[in-house]
Design an enzyme around this catalytic site. Structure first.
Site, PDB file in Angstrom:
ATOM      1  N   ASP A   8       0.868  -1.163   0.000  1.00 47.00           N
ATOM      2  CA  ASP A   8       0.000   0.000   0.000  1.00 47.00           C
ATOM      3  C   ASP A   8       0.912   1.222   0.000  1.00 47.00           C
ATOM      4  OD1 ASP A   8      -2.447   1.508   0.296  1.00 47.00           O
ATOM      5  OD2 ASP A   8      -1.899   1.782   2.398  1.00 47.00           O
ATOM      6  N   ASP A  10       0.043   5.046   0.863  1.00 50.08           N
ATOM      7  CA  ASP A  10      -0.135   5.995   1.968  1.00 50.08           C
ATOM      8  C   ASP A  10      -0.214   5.257   3.300  1.00 50.08           C
ATOM      9  OD1 ASP A  10      -0.282   8.134   0.104  1.00 50.08           O
ATOM     10  OD2 ASP A  10      -2.385   7.667  -0.247  1.00 50.08           O
TER      11      ASP A  10
END
Length: 189
Positions: A8, A10
């Site tokens: 991922d 952020d």
């Protein structure tokens, strides 16, 4: 078929400051670049999978997102950390941009981005790992059949139901990678 490290963006690679969409606002989580380098050196294809609801919300444009992604990819390549691919979901059912305000199969927890990467990059999901910072990341990994699913705190608490979806929980990407590389490879079913 090769194995991948699905990451991922952020909260895992960069500090989550809200809807980060410019290089000036992009701040790496301490140790994340080195952790990605270690994954690459261990033979993992690095694949970023990121929900970007700011696009559907009209907070930034696809061109701004792509400019940041290109700058990120270039910066990482210069650090010896080549990304195999970056996939993003621009959708959100509550968005204000009509074309993007839809339910889709790519917004995590749906596994669409992972399954697309599997097809396009010839990946073995069972031999791969995923590192996220939310239950939706872990759920997407589980639904796609990723062999090892890890979550990181990234400065926020994880709900017990999110923790239950993960094989392990770590302070940050560096700790998650150290744990993953110290463990035997994921078994192929």
């Amino acid at each position: 078929m090769k194995r991948a490290a699905f990451l991922d963006r952020d909260g895992v690679i960069n500090v989550e400051h809200g809807y980060v969409h410019t290089w000036d606002a992009f701040e790496f989580v301490p140790g994340s670049v080195d952790a990605m380098r270690r994954l690459h050196e261990a033979g993992y294809a690095l694949v970023v999978i990121t929900n970007q609801s700011g696009l559907a919300r009209g907070m930034y444009t696809e061109a701004q997102y792509q400019a940041l992604t290109q700058r990120l990819s270039q910066h990482l390549a210069e650090q010896g950390v080549p990304l195999a691919a970056v996939y993003h979901c621009p959708h959100h059912p509550g968005g204000s941009v009509p074309a993007l305000a839809v339910d889709c199969d790519c917004r995590k927890p749906a596994p669409g981005m992972l399954l697309r990467a599997q097809r396009e990059l010839d990946l073995s999901l069972a031999d791969s790992l995923l590192v996220g910072d939310k239950g939706s990341d872990a759920e997407a990994g589980r639904r796609a059949g990723v062999g090892r699913v890890m979550l990181v705190h990234s400065g926020h608490a994880l709900a017990p139901e999110d923790v239950a979806l993960a094989d392990s929980v770590h302070a940050d990407l560096g700790e998650a990678v150290a744990h993953a590389l110290a463990q035997p490879a994921c078994p192929t079913p």
